[in-house]
Design a protein around this motif. Structure first.
Motif, short mmCIF file in Angstrom:
data_model
loop_
_atom_site.label_atom_id
_atom_site.label_comp_id
_atom_site.label_asym_id
_atom_site.label_seq_id
_atom_site.Cartn_x
_atom_site.Cartn_y
_atom_site.Cartn_z
N ASN A 10 0.64 -1.26 0.18
CA ASN A 10 -0.02 -0.04 -0.03
C ASN A 10 0.70 1.25 -0.11
O ASN A 10 0.55 2.23 0.85
N GLY A 11 2.02 1.38 -0.80
CA GLY A 11 2.91 2.35 -0.80
C GLY A 11 3.95 2.66 0.36
O GLY A 11 4.14 3.78 0.41
N LYS A 12 3.68 1.76 1.35
CA LYS A 12 4.66 2.30 2.76
C LYS A 12 5.21 0.88 3.18
O LYS A 12 4.99 -0.19 2.69
N GLU A 13 6.12 1.08 3.96
CA GLU A 13 6.91 0.00 4.49
C GLU A 13 6.03 -0.54 5.81
O GLU A 13 5.54 0.31 6.80
N VAL A 14 5.65 -1.77 5.77
CA VAL A 14 4.68 -2.33 6.91
C VAL A 14 5.45 -3.47 7.60
O VAL A 14 6.06 -4.17 6.85
N GLN A 231 -0.38 -0.06 14.84
CA GLN A 231 -0.22 -0.21 13.41
C GLN A 231 -0.48 -1.95 13.26
O GLN A 231 0.14 -2.87 13.83
N PHE A 232 -1.24 -2.21 12.09
CA PHE A 232 -1.38 -3.58 11.69
C PHE A 232 0.03 -3.99 10.83
O PHE A 232 0.46 -3.08 10.26
N GLY A 233 0.18 -5.30 11.21
CA GLY A 233 1.42 -5.83 10.32
C GLY A 233 1.20 -7.27 9.76
O GLY A 233 0.23 -7.82 10.38
N PHE A 234 2.02 -7.72 8.88
CA PHE A 234 1.69 -8.78 8.37
C PHE A 234 2.26 -10.15 9.24
O PHE A 234 3.12 -9.97 10.09
N VAL A 235 1.46 -11.25 9.29
CA VAL A 235 2.12 -12.48 9.59
C VAL A 235 2.62 -13.13 8.60
O VAL A 235 1.91 -13.49 7.57
N GLU A 236 3.85 -13.82 8.62
CA GLU A 236 4.52 -14.54 7.57
C GLU A 236 3.94 -15.96 7.28
O GLU A 236 3.82 -16.57 8.36
N GLY A 338 -4.43 3.68 5.86
CA GLY A 338 -3.86 5.12 5.88
C GLY A 338 -4.92 6.21 5.43
O GLY A 338 -5.99 6.21 5.79
N THR A 339 -4.59 6.96 4.28
CA THR A 339 -5.48 8.01 3.51
C THR A 339 -6.37 7.43 2.45
O THR A 339 -7.03 8.22 1.96
#
Length: 361
Positions: A10-14, A231-236, A338-339
């Motif tokens: 989504n255009g950013k580092e998560v 912040q939400f973050g991914f689970v690998e 985000g926006t």
């Protein structure tokens, strides 16, 4: 929550959040160090990987591969065939794409789901969709449900021992196999979706209506929001492991000592079909516990109320207590995408969804 890895999304580092790994074989033998680690995972975070890469766990990985084949067969059928099954009850039946709110504001969900409950699969003539109803398909479903039930019961037993619980106070005694419950196997197919252009996107943030959730997924898309983070973050996804979430009922049964896992599903690759299988172990229907509103309710009452909240419009969800969707877990701030905003669309009414249901007498 420390994390050492990020991905572009989504255009950013998560962040990609780190998770502890619990060894299934060590749980079976109730090794003290593994029990202590398990209890800490449930108290501090509410999730962990379950490593099944041993002789004790590999059969469950094989069962999952067979379940994936069956899922493809079901979901590849025409919509009218899938709708024949309908939504029979909250824990049994078929939900088409768009039955619930999506992960983005003013969207509906981007997945379809078929559910087969543990109680149902044990009936002499279980209610199963006709395109996966032959004897070999039913055996695959039986194996998947039995295997996931064995894994989740082993975890419950280990937690009880790790906390020093005895007799009737042990968590397993709220989850007896001989008593009615809404424990169910849910098979989910996420359709390709682009958050910029599509109106069916992902799976909204929530905690699970379960005591424990055993999740098998081989593709990216699951995001968690660990306690105390913003912040939400991914689970690998990791080969040979299941992802275990603590759900509302076990949090309540632990007198709110354990954490429920706030999570959601987003399109990671907008062009792919994503498949996942979750087993929701739930307490016996008449189990009593105190929910996050201080009410003394049965497991079945909590399940049905939360299920209806999932189906409600965004306006009705906003008016409901936040403890329904998030199990009483607190958030520091809202984090959607985000926006990014999508054009406003009308939500699907609950009554429209229920028109696809099949009555069973």
């Amino acid at each position: 929550m420390a994390t050492s890895k990020t991905v572009q999304w989504n255009g950013k580092e998560v962040p990609v959040y780190e998770m502890q790994t619990i060894n299934f074989s060590a749980l079976l033998s109730q090794e003290p160090a593994e029990l202590e680690k398990l209890v800490r995972c449930c108290q501090d975070e509410g999730y962990f990987y379950l490593d099944l890469n041993t002789v004790d766990g590999r059969r469950f990985i094989d069962d999952h591969q067979e379940t994936l084949k069956l899922m493809h067969h079901f979901f590849d059928a025409p919509l009218e065939v899938k709708n024949e099954y309908g939504l029979i009850s909250p824990h049994l039946g078929y939900e088409p794409v768009g039955s619930r709110n999506g992960v983005l504001e003013n969207t509906r969900d981007g997945y379809e789901m078929v559910k087969v409950s543990r109680d149902e699969i044990q009936r002499d003539s279980p209610h199963i969709p006709r395109n996966i109803k032959n004897s070999s398909d039913i055996k695959i479903l039986e194996n998947a449900i039995a295997g996931n039930n064995i894994m989740s019961k082993a975890i419950l037993s280990a937690l009880s021992t790790g906390l020093g619980l005895t007799g009737a106070t042990r968590f397993e005694n709220l989850h007896r196999n001989t008593r009615p419950s809404t424990s169910t196997l849910a098979m989910m197919h996420y359709i390709p979706s682009d958050p910029v252009t599509d109106h069916n996107v992902g799976h909204q943030k929530h905690t699970d209506i379960s005591s424990l959730t055993v999740l098998f997924t081989e593709q990216w898309g699951l995001q968690i929001r660990p306690p105390g983070t913003k912040q939400f973050g991914f689970v690998e996804p990791k080969k040979g492991t299941a992802i275990i979430n603590v759900g509302d009922s076990l949090r309540f049964a632990s007198e709110h000592v354990f954490q429920s896992c706030i999570h959601r599903v987003v399109p990671f690759d907008c062009t792919e079909h994503r498949y996942s299988v979750a087993y929701f172990l739930r307490a016996e229907d008449d189990t009593m516990f105190t929910d996050s509103e201080g009410r003394y309710v049965t497991s079945r009452q909590w399940h049905d109320e939360k299920f209806m909240a999932f189906l409600a419009s965004p306006m009705d969800q906003a008016a409901a207590p936040s403890s329904l969707l998030l199990g009483g877990m607190k958030e520091d701030e809202t984090d959607v995408y985000g926006t990014l905003k999508l054009p406003k669309m009308e939500p699907v009414a609950v009554n429209d969804i229920k028109k696809t249901a099949v009555e069973v007498h």
